[in-house]
Enzyme design. Structure first.
Site, PDB file in Angstrom:
ATOM      1  CE1 TYR A 134     -17.894 -56.074 -15.032  1.00  0.00           C
ATOM      2  CE2 TYR A 134     -19.500 -55.104 -16.534  1.00  0.00           C
ATOM      3  CZ  TYR A 134     -18.363 -54.988 -15.744  1.00  0.00           C
ATOM      4  OH  TYR A 134     -17.720 -53.776 -15.661  1.00  0.00           O
ATOM      5  CE  LYS A 147     -18.177 -53.755 -12.215  1.00  0.00           C
ATOM      6  NZ  LYS A 147     -17.102 -53.214 -11.346  1.00  0.00           N
ATOM      7  CB  THR A 199      -8.723 -50.839 -18.766  1.00  0.00           C
ATOM      8  OG1 THR A 199      -9.992 -51.495 -18.581  1.00  0.00           O
ATOM      9  CG2 THR A 199      -8.865 -49.363 -18.428  1.00  0.00           C
TER      10      THR A 199
END
Length: 325
Positions: free
Chosen positions: A205, A209, A242
């Site tokens: 991850y 990014k 989220t």
């Protein structure tokens, strides 16, 4: 090998998270200023069916834009567009299917969009996934790298000519890439972008990014060198409540819930910097920046490595079948 490849990326990522939470504890969320109407302009927002993407799409539509919500959940996407349109905005929203884990789907989406003869003034590369178990896209790429970065790399490059034509001097087209503070802990090995040597979801991850920031800076250099009216910026939304965190370990999920209520930003707050970057007059003609909480800040040292930027660009072109222009 396991300690270096699996445990250390995990520790680095959670340390990044702690730093962000401490910042959010003592600093208010960025409040959007009043923005000019954008009647007649067109935007694409990937992952706009919920969370930050939905709030971004909703705000752009409220300012008069025609917003294309691109995502791979048809029922959810149609509902999101309908909800935005029911609010009586001056603009409108529509849902169009796009699966960023499929290079074929990306090409189909772009060709269909091009056939409509629309302009494109804003592209928000927002869609993403986080901390999923080891999986591959249909093209054989590690899922974080394929969805968060490589799908957006192809999408952006295929839409670039349209963005160039839509931008004008004093009214640039804008590309906004959604990165994360976790890029500070990212390590990018051109020879092992699929992280097959020793898989770590945390490392994968963070790498994806970091790749987005490297891509942002190199693409902006290309746009500037070519004299094109297109700006490219990377945005860090902070830690936002989220569904992105649904893949946390069980213990982390338990610890996250009370912390999220107190310290996480809302999706609307998380979207504010992306919206500001996409539309604010103060950002006209400003590119190659990394923005957090409405401010331009320094990204990681490695993200400014021009040799790594070039190497990633060339490798990405090779992987998606684009000629290196």
């Amino acid at each position: 090998m396991w300690l270096q490849a699996v445990l250390l990326p995990c520790i680095r990522l959670y340390l990044c998270g702690v730093k962000v939470l401490l910042y959010q504890l003592f600093n208010r969320a960025f409040a959007l200023p009043d923005l000019l109407k954008q009647n007649g302009k067109v935007a694409i927002v990937t992952g706009g069916t919920r969370g930050i993407g939905f709030e971004t799409a909703k705000h752009l539509a409220s300012l008069g834009m025609h917003v294309v919500i691109a995502g791979n959940e048809s029922e959810e996407g149609s509902a999101a567009a309908r909800k935005i349109n029911e609010q009586g905005n001056e603009g409108k929203a529509e849902y169009v299917f796009l699966d960023l884990t499929s290079l074929k789907s990306v090409r189909q989406f772009v060709h269909a969009f091009q056939d409509r003869g629309l302009s494109l003034h804003v592209l928000v590369n927002n869609a993403g996934t986080m901390l999923v178990s080891e999986k591959q896209t249909e093209d054989g790429f590690e899922l974080h790298f394929g969805l968060n970065y490589l799908g957006h790399f192809l999408l952006t490059n295929m839409l670039l000519d349209l963005l160039k034509r839509s931008g004008k001097h004093g009214c640039c087209s804008r590309i906004v890439n959604m990165s994360s503070a976790t890029h500070f802990s990212g390590v990018l090995d051109i020879s092992d972008l699929n992280r097959r040597i020793c898989y770590s979801s945390h490392g994968a991850y963070s790498q994806s990014k970091l790749a987005l920031v490297l891509f942002t800076y190199y693409l902006q250099e290309c746009m500037t060198a070519g004299g094109f009216s297109v700006t490219v910026n990377a945005v860090d939304p902070g830690m936002v409540d989220t569904a992105l965190y649904d893949n946390l370990w069980s213990l982390a999920q338990v610890l996250k819930r009370p912390v999220a209520k107190m310290l996480f930003r809302t999706p609307a707050e998380g979207a504010s910097t992306a919206i500001y970057t996409a539309l604010a007059s103060e950002m006209e003609g400003v590119g190659g920046c990394y923005l957090y909480n409405g401010q331009k800040i320094q990204s990681s040292d490695i993200s400014y490595d021009s040799e790594l930027q070039v190497a990633l660009w060339k490798k990405s072109c090779e992987l998606v079948g684009l000629q290196d222009a």
